[in-house]
Motif scaffolding. Structure first.
Motif, PDB file in Angstrom:
ATOM      1  N   LYS A 116      28.677 -44.783  32.193  1.00  0.00           N
ATOM      2  CA  LYS A 116      29.693 -43.732  32.051  1.00  0.00           C
ATOM      3  C   LYS A 116      29.224 -42.641  31.095  1.00  0.00           C
ATOM      4  O   LYS A 116      29.389 -41.446  31.331  1.00  0.00           O
ATOM      5  CB  LYS A 116      30.990 -44.338  31.487  1.00  0.00           C
ATOM      6  N   VAL A 117      28.627 -43.094  29.979  1.00  0.00           N
ATOM      7  CA  VAL A 117      28.178 -42.139  28.954  1.00  0.00           C
ATOM      8  C   VAL A 117      27.005 -41.314  29.504  1.00  0.00           C
ATOM      9  O   VAL A 117      26.963 -40.089  29.340  1.00  0.00           O
ATOM     10  CB  VAL A 117      27.780 -42.870  27.647  1.00  0.00           C
ATOM     11  N   GLU A 118      26.093 -41.990  30.177  1.00  0.00           N
ATOM     12  CA  GLU A 118      24.944 -41.274  30.760  1.00  0.00           C
ATOM     13  C   GLU A 118      25.410 -40.259  31.804  1.00  0.00           C
ATOM     14  O   GLU A 118      24.912 -39.134  31.848  1.00  0.00           O
ATOM     15  CB  GLU A 118      23.962 -42.271  31.390  1.00  0.00           C
ATOM     16  N   GLU A 119      26.379 -40.665  32.612  1.00  0.00           N
ATOM     17  CA  GLU A 119      26.891 -39.766  33.663  1.00  0.00           C
ATOM     18  C   GLU A 119      27.565 -38.532  33.049  1.00  0.00           C
ATOM     19  O   GLU A 119      27.434 -37.421  33.559  1.00  0.00           O
ATOM     20  CB  GLU A 119      27.871 -40.513  34.570  1.00  0.00           C
ATOM     21  N   LEU A 120      28.270 -38.743  31.947  1.00  0.00           N
ATOM     22  CA  LEU A 120      28.905 -37.597  31.275  1.00  0.00           C
ATOM     23  C   LEU A 120      27.832 -36.626  30.777  1.00  0.00           C
ATOM     24  O   LEU A 120      27.960 -35.404  30.926  1.00  0.00           O
ATOM     25  CB  LEU A 120      29.782 -38.084  30.106  1.00  0.00           C
ATOM     26  N   LYS A 147      26.857 -46.399   9.821  1.00  0.00           N
ATOM     27  CA  LYS A 147      25.896 -47.417  10.256  1.00  0.00           C
ATOM     28  C   LYS A 147      24.784 -46.770  11.086  1.00  0.00           C
ATOM     29  O   LYS A 147      25.050 -46.171  12.120  1.00  0.00           O
ATOM     30  CB  LYS A 147      26.587 -48.485  11.115  1.00  0.00           C
ATOM     31  N   LYS A 148      23.552 -46.979  10.635  1.00  0.00           N
ATOM     32  CA  LYS A 148      22.409 -46.352  11.319  1.00  0.00           C
ATOM     33  C   LYS A 148      22.219 -46.915  12.736  1.00  0.00           C
ATOM     34  O   LYS A 148      21.913 -46.174  13.666  1.00  0.00           O
ATOM     35  CB  LYS A 148      21.155 -46.594  10.475  1.00  0.00           C
ATOM     36  N   ASP A 149      22.396 -48.220  12.868  1.00  0.00           N
ATOM     37  CA  ASP A 149      22.165 -48.868  14.169  1.00  0.00           C
ATOM     38  C   ASP A 149      23.447 -49.474  14.734  1.00  0.00           C
ATOM     39  O   ASP A 149      23.406 -50.517  15.374  1.00  0.00           O
ATOM     40  CB  ASP A 149      21.099 -49.969  14.021  1.00  0.00           C
ATOM     41  N   GLY A 150      24.546 -48.829  14.498  1.00  0.00           N
ATOM     42  CA  GLY A 150      25.838 -49.366  14.929  1.00  0.00           C
ATOM     43  C   GLY A 150      26.208 -48.952  16.347  1.00  0.00           C
ATOM     44  O   GLY A 150      25.385 -48.423  17.108  1.00  0.00           O
ATOM     45  N   ASN A 151      27.447 -49.194  16.680  1.00  0.00           N
ATOM     46  CA  ASN A 151      27.944 -48.897  18.028  1.00  0.00           C
ATOM     47  C   ASN A 151      27.947 -47.398  18.326  1.00  0.00           C
ATOM     48  O   ASN A 151      27.685 -46.975  19.457  1.00  0.00           O
ATOM     49  CB  ASN A 151      29.356 -49.464  18.192  1.00  0.00           C
ATOM     50  N   THR A 152      28.229 -46.607  17.302  1.00  0.00           N
ATOM     51  CA  THR A 152      28.236 -45.152  17.499  1.00  0.00           C
ATOM     52  C   THR A 152      26.820 -44.673  17.820  1.00  0.00           C
ATOM     53  O   THR A 152      26.630 -43.830  18.705  1.00  0.00           O
ATOM     54  CB  THR A 152      28.771 -44.456  16.227  1.00  0.00           C
ATOM     55  N   ALA A 153      25.839 -45.214  17.106  1.00  0.00           N
ATOM     56  CA  ALA A 153      24.432 -44.844  17.364  1.00  0.00           C
ATOM     57  C   ALA A 153      24.048 -45.208  18.796  1.00  0.00           C
ATOM     58  O   ALA A 153      23.313 -44.457  19.460  1.00  0.00           O
ATOM     59  CB  ALA A 153      23.521 -45.551  16.365  1.00  0.00           C
ATOM     60  N   THR A 154      24.570 -46.322  19.294  1.00  0.00           N
ATOM     61  CA  THR A 154      24.264 -46.727  20.678  1.00  0.00           C
ATOM     62  C   THR A 154      24.894 -45.753  21.672  1.00  0.00           C
ATOM     63  O   THR A 154      24.249 -45.338  22.647  1.00  0.00           O
ATOM     64  CB  THR A 154      24.772 -48.167  20.939  1.00  0.00           C
ATOM     65  N   LEU A 155      26.137 -45.358  21.418  1.00  0.00           N
ATOM     66  CA  LEU A 155      26.799 -44.376  22.303  1.00  0.00           C
ATOM     67  C   LEU A 155      25.992 -43.073  22.328  1.00  0.00           C
ATOM     68  O   LEU A 155      25.798 -42.462  23.384  1.00  0.00           O
ATOM     69  CB  LEU A 155      28.232 -44.111  21.835  1.00  0.00           C
TER      70      LEU A 155
END
Ligand SMILES: Cc1cc2nc3c(=O)[nH]c(=O)nc-3n(C[C@H](O)[C@H](O)[C@H](O)COP(=O)(O)O)c2cc1C
Length: 192
Positions: A182-186, A13-21
């Motif tokens: 959390k993701v940004e901090e990592l 998925k181009k605009d899915g949850n993984t793309a958001t992460l």
């Protein structure tokens, strides 16, 4: 020196949850001027179905796959970055097939000497990151296991952010807005 990061987005998925992460991770890495490359593994064109166990890579001095397709430069890049990020949706309690296909081709980044019982790899001391999401809250631990074992086996550091209850594709922002920080901090930590 700025950190080199390779992100393998294994969602179809181009605009899915993984793309958001992945987007959140990139936002965290941006202020540090990191050299970030994103590969959507669903778009790679392969000549073979996964690793075909030809073992030609084991006869060569070079850490490269002998099959000349889209995986080859991605694998070469893996050997030259500081951080490899696998971003995948949970598919039947495992990684997506689009993730697994490129992962198995990483065989070419190892040299085993079975007689001596040794293994060498340029991946040693890098960091392996797993970013994963799932609709429910069952099975992300099962997904994490092979990535953690691979990192340990390889001598890589390991980090993961596993997002349960993320909903269907595109819903993570609404259902799990708490994860962005959390993701940004990592990413900030890994680009220091
Ligand atoms: C083929 C397929 C298998 C899935 N298997 C699971 C599963 O085992 N457990 C779960 O909680 N969600 C499962 N999901 C839901 C996705 O993991 C979840 O919606 C994910 O956040 C989607 O990420 P994406 O938008 O990047 O594709 C599945 C979805 C698909 C399409």
């Amino acid at each position: 020196m700025s950190k080199k990061i390779l992100i393998l987005n294994g969602s179809p998925k181009k605009d899915g949850n993984t793309a958001t992460l992945v987007e959140w991770f990139c936002q965290g890495a941006k202020p540090k001027d990191a050299d970030v490359e994103i590969v959507r593994t669903a778009n790679l064109k392969y000549k073979v179905n996964g690793c075909i166990s030809c073992r030609k890579c084991q006869e060569s001095e070079k850490y490269e796959c002998c099959i000349n397709d889209d995986a080859k430069p991605v694998l070469a890049r893996m050997a030259n970055v500081d951080v490899i990020v696998f971003a995948t949706p949970l598919y039947f309690f495992s990684a997506s097939a689009q993730t697994k296909l490129i992962m198995d081709r990483m065989f070419s980044l190892y040299k085993w000497d079975n007689a001596a019982g040794t293994m060498k790899t340029p991946l040693m001391d890098k960091t392996l990151v797993l970013l994963a999401s799932a609709f429910e809250d069952i099975g992300l631990d099962a997904l994490e296991k092979p990535f953690k074992l691979t990192a340990d086996y390889t001598g890589m550091k390991f980090e993961s952010i596993l997002v349960a209850n993320a909903g269907t594709s595109g819903e993570i922002t609404k259902k799990r807005p708490d994860v962005k920080q959390k993701v940004e901090e990592l990413a900030v930590k890994l680009t220091k």
